[in-house]
Write a protein that holds these residues in place. Structure first.
Motif, PDB file in Angstrom:
ATOM      1  N   GLY A  55      -1.499   9.292   7.023  1.00  0.00           N
ATOM      2  CA  GLY A  55      -1.292   8.190   6.100  1.00  0.00           C
ATOM      3  C   GLY A  55      -1.062   8.617   4.659  1.00  0.00           C
ATOM      4  O   GLY A  55      -1.001   7.774   3.759  1.00  0.00           O
ATOM      5  N   PRO A 111      -5.369   7.981   2.125  1.00  0.00           N
ATOM      6  CA  PRO A 111      -6.636   7.313   2.443  1.00  0.00           C
ATOM      7  C   PRO A 111      -7.798   8.219   2.044  1.00  0.00           C
ATOM      8  O   PRO A 111      -7.773   9.425   2.326  1.00  0.00           O
ATOM      9  N   ASN A 126     -12.427   2.752   2.955  1.00  0.00           N
ATOM     10  CA  ASN A 126     -11.235   1.922   2.875  1.00  0.00           C
ATOM     11  C   ASN A 126     -10.540   1.967   1.518  1.00  0.00           C
ATOM     12  O   ASN A 126      -9.928   0.995   1.078  1.00  0.00           O
ATOM     13  N   TYR A 138      -7.814   4.093  -1.239  1.00  0.00           N
ATOM     14  CA  TYR A 138      -6.797   5.115  -1.455  1.00  0.00           C
ATOM     15  C   TYR A 138      -7.282   6.033  -2.576  1.00  0.00           C
ATOM     16  O   TYR A 138      -7.947   5.585  -3.514  1.00  0.00           O
ATOM     17  N   CYS A 181       1.776   1.846  -5.518  1.00  0.00           N
ATOM     18  CA  CYS A 181       0.535   2.275  -4.875  1.00  0.00           C
ATOM     19  C   CYS A 181      -0.446   1.111  -4.738  1.00  0.00           C
ATOM     20  O   CYS A 181      -1.036   0.909  -3.665  1.00  0.00           O
ATOM     21  N   ASP A 234       0.796  -1.338  -2.158  1.00  0.00           N
ATOM     22  CA  ASP A 234       0.633  -0.748  -0.829  1.00  0.00           C
ATOM     23  C   ASP A 234      -0.816  -0.868  -0.374  1.00  0.00           C
ATOM     24  O   ASP A 234      -1.104  -1.208   0.783  1.00  0.00           O
ATOM     25  N   ALA A 235      -1.747  -0.586  -1.301  1.00  0.00           N
ATOM     26  CA  ALA A 235      -3.172  -0.682  -0.970  1.00  0.00           C
ATOM     27  C   ALA A 235      -3.545  -2.115  -0.573  1.00  0.00           C
ATOM     28  O   ALA A 235      -4.272  -2.333   0.403  1.00  0.00           O
ATOM     29  N   LYS A 236      -3.056  -3.083  -1.314  1.00  0.00           N
ATOM     30  CA  LYS A 236      -3.370  -4.481  -1.000  1.00  0.00           C
ATOM     31  C   LYS A 236      -2.744  -4.902   0.325  1.00  0.00           C
ATOM     32  O   LYS A 236      -3.373  -5.593   1.132  1.00  0.00           O
ATOM     33  N   GLU A 237      -1.518  -4.465   0.539  1.00  0.00           N
ATOM     34  CA  GLU A 237      -0.832  -4.813   1.792  1.00  0.00           C
ATOM     35  C   GLU A 237      -1.560  -4.218   2.998  1.00  0.00           C
ATOM     36  O   GLU A 237      -1.613  -4.831   4.070  1.00  0.00           O
ATOM     37  N   LYS A 238      -2.129  -3.004   2.816  1.00  0.00           N
ATOM     38  CA  LYS A 238      -2.839  -2.343   3.914  1.00  0.00           C
ATOM     39  C   LYS A 238      -4.280  -2.839   4.039  1.00  0.00           C
ATOM     40  O   LYS A 238      -5.034  -2.361   4.885  1.00  0.00           O
ATOM     41  N   GLY A 239      -4.688  -3.780   3.191  1.00  0.00           N
ATOM     42  CA  GLY A 239      -6.050  -4.304   3.248  1.00  0.00           C
ATOM     43  C   GLY A 239      -7.099  -3.350   2.720  1.00  0.00           C
ATOM     44  O   GLY A 239      -8.274  -3.418   3.110  1.00  0.00           O
ATOM     45  N   LYS A 240      -6.713  -2.447   1.800  1.00  0.00           N
ATOM     46  CA  LYS A 240      -7.655  -1.501   1.238  1.00  0.00           C
ATOM     47  C   LYS A 240      -8.641  -2.204   0.303  1.00  0.00           C
ATOM     48  O   LYS A 240      -8.355  -3.261  -0.253  1.00  0.00           O
TER      49      LYS A 240
END
Length: 249
Positions: free
Chosen positions: A45, A63, A75, A77, A101, A104-110
């Motif tokens: 990832g 990650p 959870n 980045y 970045c 991307d983090a929000k989209e991946k649910g980070k």
């Protein structure tokens, strides 16, 4: 303004310029070591996003669970490097990369994004004043004035691993922990090794070649960590002038 960005993948990694400013018509061992390191990290990832040009305009993050740093958290980045150099500076490229970045983090649910900083800006670390404009805040510190910056989306925060806190080792000789993520590491290690051999200076060069070793390091680490006389000195890559200043202590 060129906004043609690309992400490195298993398919394009072998052919893409890796952005750092090492210029060589021949294959550079540091660049090729970085390329090999990335080939494994991309499966985990890891993200390397760059301007589609032979330029130093990129961001690199992963990650936190698989980031080669002694930082713990769930959870998140971790941003290794965000670098914009030369004529590309001041044109908004850094902002675009950071926004990517975070999105991307929000989209991946980070739960958030974090990075290494310091009370006083250090070389070889992303500009923390820039990060703070996005809402990054200090969430943990070490006795050597390094800081962990984080932008939390859910109120949780990462922290430095406990093994980082004392920043001391038993060995009194010059000791350098390193991995090959940064292409400049190769040439820095080579010059230090030569200088120490020529001047009879004991040195221990410790490759950090697994995730477990990185997580268990006795110091903050972004790809490099230096100790002398048992005390932590810096995450900055060393030239000979800097090395001499450390050895005078």
């Amino acid at each position: 303004m060129n906004t043609d960005f690309i992400n490195l993948t298993a398919d394009n990694l072998a052919d893409e310029h890796l952005c750092c400013i090492i210029r060589s018509k021949k294959l550079h061992p540091g660049v090729e070591a970085k390329r090999q390191w990335l080939s494994e990290r991309l499966k985990e990832g890891h993200v390397f996003r760059k301007l589609n040009a032979k330029a130093t305009v990129f961001i690199e993050y992963a990650p936190l669970e698989t980031a080669w740093v002694p930082i713990t958290g769930d959870n998140y980045y971790y941003v290794y490097c965000l670098w914009v150099l030369g004529s590309y500076k001041g044109k908004g490229y850094g902002k675009l990369l950071m926004e990517y970045c975070l999105a991307d983090a929000k989209e991946k649910g980070k739960s958030g994004v974090c990075m290494l900083g310091a009370k006083k800006q250090k070389s070889w670390l992303t500009d923390q004043s820039f990060a703070k404009r996005f809402g990054f805040q200090v969430v943990d510190t070490t006795d050597s004035e390094y800081e962990l910056l984080a932008l939390s989306f859910d109120g949780t925060t990462p922290k430095f691993a406990q093994n980082v806190k004392n920043q001391e080792i038993e060995s009194k000789e010059l000791t350098i922990y390193y991995d090959v993520q940064c292409p400049y590491v190769y040439q820095s290690i080579d010059s230090i090794k030569q200088y120490c051999e020529m001047n009879g200076i004991p040195v221990s060069l410790v490759p950090v070649d697994t995730l477990q070793k990185a997580k268990e390091l006795p110091c903050v680490f972004n790809n490099w960590g230096v100790f002398y006389k048992g005390n932590f000195e810096t995450v900055n890559l060393l030239d000979i002038a800097y090395l001499k200043r450390i050895l005078k202590k």
